[in-house]
Motif scaffolding. Structure first.
Motif, PDB file in Angstrom:
ATOM      1  N   GLU A   1       5.553  -8.011  -0.741  1.00  0.00           N
ATOM      2  CA  GLU A   1       4.285  -7.653  -1.395  1.00  0.00           C
ATOM      3  C   GLU A   1       3.455  -8.898  -1.697  1.00  0.00           C
ATOM      4  OE1 GLU A   1       2.731  -4.684  -1.899  1.00  0.00           O
ATOM      5  OE2 GLU A   1       4.383  -3.940  -0.671  1.00  0.00           O
ATOM      6  N   LYS A  41       1.958 -10.014   1.504  1.00  0.00           N
ATOM      7  CA  LYS A  41       0.852  -9.126   1.862  1.00  0.00           C
ATOM      8  C   LYS A  41      -0.423  -9.451   1.085  1.00  0.00           C
ATOM      9  CE  LYS A  41       1.718  -4.725   1.946  1.00  0.00           C
ATOM     10  NZ  LYS A  41       2.296  -3.397   1.583  1.00  0.00           N
ATOM     11  N   LYS A  52      -3.022 -11.414   6.159  1.00  0.00           N
ATOM     12  CA  LYS A  52      -3.436 -10.161   6.787  1.00  0.00           C
ATOM     13  C   LYS A  52      -2.390  -9.746   7.829  1.00  0.00           C
ATOM     14  CE  LYS A  52      -8.372 -11.074   6.429  1.00  0.00           C
ATOM     15  NZ  LYS A  52      -9.623 -11.283   7.168  1.00  0.00           N
ATOM     16  N   PRO A  53      -2.264  -8.418   8.064  1.00  0.00           N
ATOM     17  CA  PRO A  53      -1.337  -7.972   9.117  1.00  0.00           C
ATOM     18  C   PRO A  53      -1.858  -8.396  10.493  1.00  0.00           C
ATOM     19  CG  PRO A  53      -2.571  -6.110   8.248  1.00  0.00           C
ATOM     20  CD  PRO A  53      -2.925  -7.305   7.413  1.00  0.00           C
ATOM     21  N   MET A  76      -4.802  -3.170   7.204  1.00  0.00           N
ATOM     22  CA  MET A  76      -5.470  -4.072   6.261  1.00  0.00           C
ATOM     23  C   MET A  76      -6.419  -3.293   5.351  1.00  0.00           C
ATOM     24  SD  MET A  76      -5.539  -7.182   5.378  1.00  0.00           S
ATOM     25  CE  MET A  76      -6.330  -7.601   3.867  1.00  0.00           C
ATOM     26  N   GLU A  82      -4.525  -1.501   2.682  1.00  0.00           N
ATOM     27  CA  GLU A  82      -3.935  -2.394   1.686  1.00  0.00           C
ATOM     28  C   GLU A  82      -4.942  -2.904   0.655  1.00  0.00           C
ATOM     29  OE1 GLU A  82      -0.361  -4.116   4.545  1.00  0.00           O
ATOM     30  OE2 GLU A  82      -1.952  -5.468   3.888  1.00  0.00           O
ATOM     31  N   SER A 109       9.104  -7.564   6.823  1.00  0.00           N
ATOM     32  CA  SER A 109       7.924  -8.287   7.315  1.00  0.00           C
ATOM     33  C   SER A 109       7.498  -7.759   8.684  1.00  0.00           C
ATOM     34  CB  SER A 109       8.162  -9.797   7.345  1.00  0.00           C
ATOM     35  OG  SER A 109       9.146 -10.151   8.286  1.00  0.00           O
ATOM     36  N   VAL A 146       5.434  -4.546   8.184  1.00  0.00           N
ATOM     37  CA  VAL A 146       4.058  -4.738   7.707  1.00  0.00           C
ATOM     38  C   VAL A 146       3.283  -5.729   8.579  1.00  0.00           C
ATOM     39  CG1 VAL A 146       4.592  -4.053   5.341  1.00  0.00           C
ATOM     40  CG2 VAL A 146       4.737  -6.477   5.984  1.00  0.00           C
ATOM     41  N   ARG A 148       3.878  -8.818   9.666  1.00  0.00           N
ATOM     42  CA  ARG A 148       3.773 -10.202   9.188  1.00  0.00           C
ATOM     43  C   ARG A 148       5.106 -10.928   9.398  1.00  0.00           C
ATOM     44  NH1 ARG A 148       0.888  -6.767   5.791  1.00  0.00           N
ATOM     45  NH2 ARG A 148      -1.148  -7.484   5.111  1.00  0.00           N
TER      46      ARG A 148
END
Length: 195
Positions: free
Chosen positions: A101, A104, A108-109, A116, A119, A170, A173, A175
């Motif tokens: 989190e 995040k 950005k993804p 995005m 989120e 990760s 999401v 990332r």
């Protein structure tokens, strides 16, 4: 805050928490009152740590997030009276999802505008920027190894489980690179602390 800092024994913990919450979230009408003394904030957190009558870790975690810049300020970090954001750090160690989190909030993804948008839905540009700044501070100051006890002894089974879960989350999401990158930063930060 001045009075609570000068006479902390006479002030109830709940009042200190409310005071810190209000100081973090309300604007002062008096220009000279808009500056918060980092030393006083640090000392009030230490007073709360020494007491047994306030154990709402969710509120304390939120307060640490509000004051993360003060609690991690390098000017005060060298002081033996320095109080780190230990509740945030413990949460990151205990919950890989919390670590993700924070990532995040900063990153950005990869190649997913729709994710995005979801989120950051409902957040102002200022809120997005503030969150990113706080996340940057946390990720670059976090130096508590997951799976370690209060003496620094590492349970490698717990650590490996935490690392694998961070990497998997990760990926979910978008990332993955940054999940791995900040795991590396964590290890580097912990080595710097030990030197």
């Amino acid at each position: 805050i001045d009075t609570a800092d000068m006479y902390p024994k006479n002030v109830k913990s709940e009042f200190i928490v409310e005071l810190l919450e209000k100081a973090a979230t309300m604007e002062s009408n008096e220009p000279y009152k808009s500056q918060i003394d980092p030393y006083q904030i640090n000392e009030l957190f230490k007073v709360l740590d020494d007491r047994d009558d306030f154990k709402d870790n969710k509120r304390l975690l939120s307060l640490e997030l509000h004051y993360i810049d003060i609690l991690t300020d390098l000017i005060y970090r060298k002081s033996s009276r320095k109080r780190s954001p230990k509740i945030i750090y413990k949460d990151l160690c205990d919950h890989p999802a919390s670590f993700i989190e924070i990532i995040k909030m900063l990153i950005k993804p990869k190649n997913d505008e729709e994710m995005m948008k979801k989120e950051i839905e409902g957040l102002t540009e200022k809120q997005i920027e503030t969150r990113a700044n706080k996340a940057f501070i946390i990720l670059n100051s976090f130096d508590m190894i997951p799976g370690s006890d209060e003496n620094g002894k590492i349970n490698y089974g717990k650590l490996i489980k935490w690392v694998k879960e961070v990497i998997n989350l990760s990926k979910d999401v978008k990332r993955e690179y940054y999940g791995k990158y900040y795991i590396g930063e964590l290890f580097a930060n912990s080595i710097d602390q030990d030197s």
